[in-house]
Design a protein around this motif. Structure first.
Motif, PDB file in Angstrom:
ATOM      1  N   LYS A  51       0.559   3.124   7.473  1.00 49.12           N
ATOM      2  CA  LYS A  51       0.183   2.828   5.905  1.00 49.12           C
ATOM      3  C   LYS A  51      -1.146   2.917   5.601  1.00 49.12           C
ATOM      4  O   LYS A  51      -1.880   3.658   7.221  1.00 49.12           O
ATOM      5  CB  LYS A  51       0.135   1.468   5.905  1.00 49.12           C
ATOM      6  CG  LYS A  51      -0.694   0.866   4.573  1.00 49.12           C
ATOM      7  CD  LYS A  51      -1.130  -0.398   4.589  1.00 49.12           C
ATOM      8  CE  LYS A  51      -1.776  -1.049   4.235  1.00 49.12           C
ATOM      9  NZ  LYS A  51      -2.052  -2.454   4.093  1.00 49.12           N
ATOM     10  N   PHE A  52      -1.136   4.301   5.144  1.00 49.87           N
ATOM     11  CA  PHE A  52      -2.797   4.837   4.415  1.00 49.87           C
ATOM     12  C   PHE A  52      -3.825   3.886   4.168  1.00 49.87           C
ATOM     13  O   PHE A  52      -3.289   2.995   3.679  1.00 49.87           O
ATOM     14  CB  PHE A  52      -2.698   5.589   3.707  1.00 49.87           C
ATOM     15  CG  PHE A  52      -2.619   7.568   4.254  1.00 49.87           C
ATOM     16  CD1 PHE A  52      -2.660   8.234   4.828  1.00 49.87           C
ATOM     17  CD2 PHE A  52      -1.111   7.292   3.786  1.00 49.87           C
ATOM     18  CE1 PHE A  52      -1.560   8.410   5.195  1.00 49.87           C
ATOM     19  CE2 PHE A  52      -0.812   8.147   4.183  1.00 49.87           C
ATOM     20  CZ  PHE A  52      -0.331   8.958   4.290  1.00 49.87           C
ATOM     21  N   SER A  53      -5.044   3.646   4.947  1.00 49.66           N
ATOM     22  CA  SER A  53      -6.008   2.145   4.126  1.00 49.66           C
ATOM     23  C   SER A  53      -6.566   2.764   2.680  1.00 49.66           C
ATOM     24  O   SER A  53      -6.796   2.577   1.812  1.00 49.66           O
ATOM     25  CB  SER A  53      -6.717   1.733   5.197  1.00 49.66           C
ATOM     26  OG  SER A  53      -7.416   3.156   6.159  1.00 49.66           O
ATOM     27  N   THR A  54      -6.927   4.628   3.240  1.00 49.40           N
ATOM     28  CA  THR A  54      -7.524   5.365   2.046  1.00 49.40           C
ATOM     29  C   THR A  54      -6.680   6.127   1.731  1.00 49.40           C
ATOM     30  O   THR A  54      -6.087   7.122   3.325  1.00 49.40           O
ATOM     31  CB  THR A  54      -9.055   5.035   2.366  1.00 49.40           C
ATOM     32  OG1 THR A  54      -9.142   6.223   4.131  1.00 49.40           O
ATOM     33  CG2 THR A  54     -10.050   3.825   2.496  1.00 49.40           C
ATOM     34  N   THR A 105      -3.644   0.041  -0.153  1.00 50.89           N
ATOM     35  CA  THR A 105      -4.608   1.164   0.171  1.00 50.89           C
ATOM     36  C   THR A 105      -5.524   2.003  -1.383  1.00 50.89           C
ATOM     37  O   THR A 105      -5.421   1.532  -2.634  1.00 50.89           O
ATOM     38  CB  THR A 105      -3.231   2.779  -0.415  1.00 50.89           C
ATOM     39  OG1 THR A 105      -2.689   2.450   1.268  1.00 50.89           O
ATOM     40  CG2 THR A 105      -3.493   3.919   0.298  1.00 50.89           C
ATOM     41  N   TYR A 147       2.593   4.718   2.368  1.00 45.23           N
ATOM     42  CA  TYR A 147       2.667   4.562   3.546  1.00 45.23           C
ATOM     43  C   TYR A 147       3.397   6.411   3.941  1.00 45.23           C
ATOM     44  O   TYR A 147       3.507   6.889   2.219  1.00 45.23           O
ATOM     45  CB  TYR A 147       4.176   4.188   3.984  1.00 45.23           C
ATOM     46  CG  TYR A 147       3.712   2.620   4.180  1.00 45.23           C
ATOM     47  CD1 TYR A 147       4.041   2.100   5.110  1.00 45.23           C
ATOM     48  CD2 TYR A 147       3.282   2.310   3.227  1.00 45.23           C
ATOM     49  CE1 TYR A 147       3.302   0.565   5.515  1.00 45.23           C
ATOM     50  CE2 TYR A 147       3.317  -0.059   3.727  1.00 45.23           C
ATOM     51  CZ  TYR A 147       3.418   0.326   4.739  1.00 45.23           C
ATOM     52  OH  TYR A 147       2.744  -1.306   5.540  1.00 45.23           O
ATOM     53  N   GLY A 194       0.163  -0.921   0.296  1.00 45.76           N
ATOM     54  CA  GLY A 194      -0.076  -0.109   0.094  1.00 45.76           C
ATOM     55  C   GLY A 194       0.256   0.995  -0.132  1.00 45.76           C
ATOM     56  O   GLY A 194       2.052   0.956  -0.391  1.00 45.76           O
TER      57      GLY A 194
END
Ligand code: UDP
Length: 240
Positions: free
Chosen positions: A182-185, A237, A170, A168
């Protein structure tokens, strides 16, 4: 009467680095084979219609060529030809893994690939063939990321999947900074305005934003990951 629901259709962007595996340069057939197996299993499990846009940075990048004294546009055409090398390798290895595939290019190389024709590409997808698009957009000064978003829109894909070697996006490089988050969205605006966030180049992101095409950044080689993304599970992400 409701029209019949179509199969999921996604655009997968594979950068040159996915072809190089652990090498610095060129194509690692073993690595591409692992990737093809993952795709074969995914198609079997989900029935997804898959278009793949391939990059060429493992062989040639226009900007680097330009530094060595060759004109930038020439370097970019060299880069586009590099994507064709990856594209025909991928079609070959996909077919060895039992996946029917066709290469199409926006740059004319008739001896090795069909020209890109939208309706023909859609027909291939409907027949269950993977369509591998190489040759970028056919124009210098842009990248294969722009080609990927543009093809994703033209072929009415549900989303663009950007395969990477980390799981994803970061806020810092997770290899150098263990505390990286880490960004999920992410919103398109965040991606465009935060210089630390790198998903795709701004031309590609703007095109996706203007046309509401979500992008998911994920690690393709984690077994089962791509299947989970296609089924709508939270993996990597999501930029939307
Ligand atoms: N390229 C281009 N126009 C395009 C796509 C690619 O000129 O529409 C050239 C550009 O020089 C680029 C090279 O091809 O550096 C390789 O593509 P890219 O860098 O996008 O590959 P990736 O980073 O995905 O491996």
């Amino acid at each position: 009467m409701q029209p019949p629901k179509r199969q999921p259709r996604v655009l997968l962007k594979l950068s040159g680095e996915q072809f190089a595996g652990d090498r610095e340069y060129g194509v690692d057939p073993e690595f591409v084979n692992r990737l093809a197996q993952e795709l074969a299993e995914t198609i079997e499990a989900t029935g997804v219609q898959l278009t793949i846009v391939v990059g060429g940075g493992n062989i040639m990048r226009g900007a680097s060529v330009a530094k060595s004294g060759i004109e930038r546009a020439t370097g970019d055409y060299m880069g586009m030809l590099a994507t064709v090398i990856n594209g025909i390798a991928l079609v070959d290895i996909l077919e060895q893994n039992g996946v029917s595939a066709r290469a199409q290019t926006r740059l004319r190389v008739d001896s090795v690939a069909e020209p890109y024709i939208r309706r023909r590409a859609i027909r291939h997808l409907e027949k269950g063939r993977v369509v591998v698009i190489a040759g970028g957009t056919g124009n210098p000064y842009v990248t294969s990321d722009t080609a990927a978003v543009s093809a994703g829109l033209e072929l009415e894909c549900d989303m663009v999947l950007k395969a990477t070697k980390v799981d994803g996006v970061y806020d810092k490089d997770p290899h150098k900074h263990p505390e990286a988050k880490k960004f999920s969205t992410l919103s398109f605006n965040q991606v465009l305005t935060d210089p630390h966030i790198k998903v795709m180049d701004n031309a590609a992101i703007s095109l996706a934003m203007d046309n509401h095409l979500p992008i998911v950044v994920f690690d393709l080689l984690t077994h089962g990951n791509i299947r989970r993304v296609i089924k709508g599970e939270a993996v990597g992400t999501k930029v939307e």
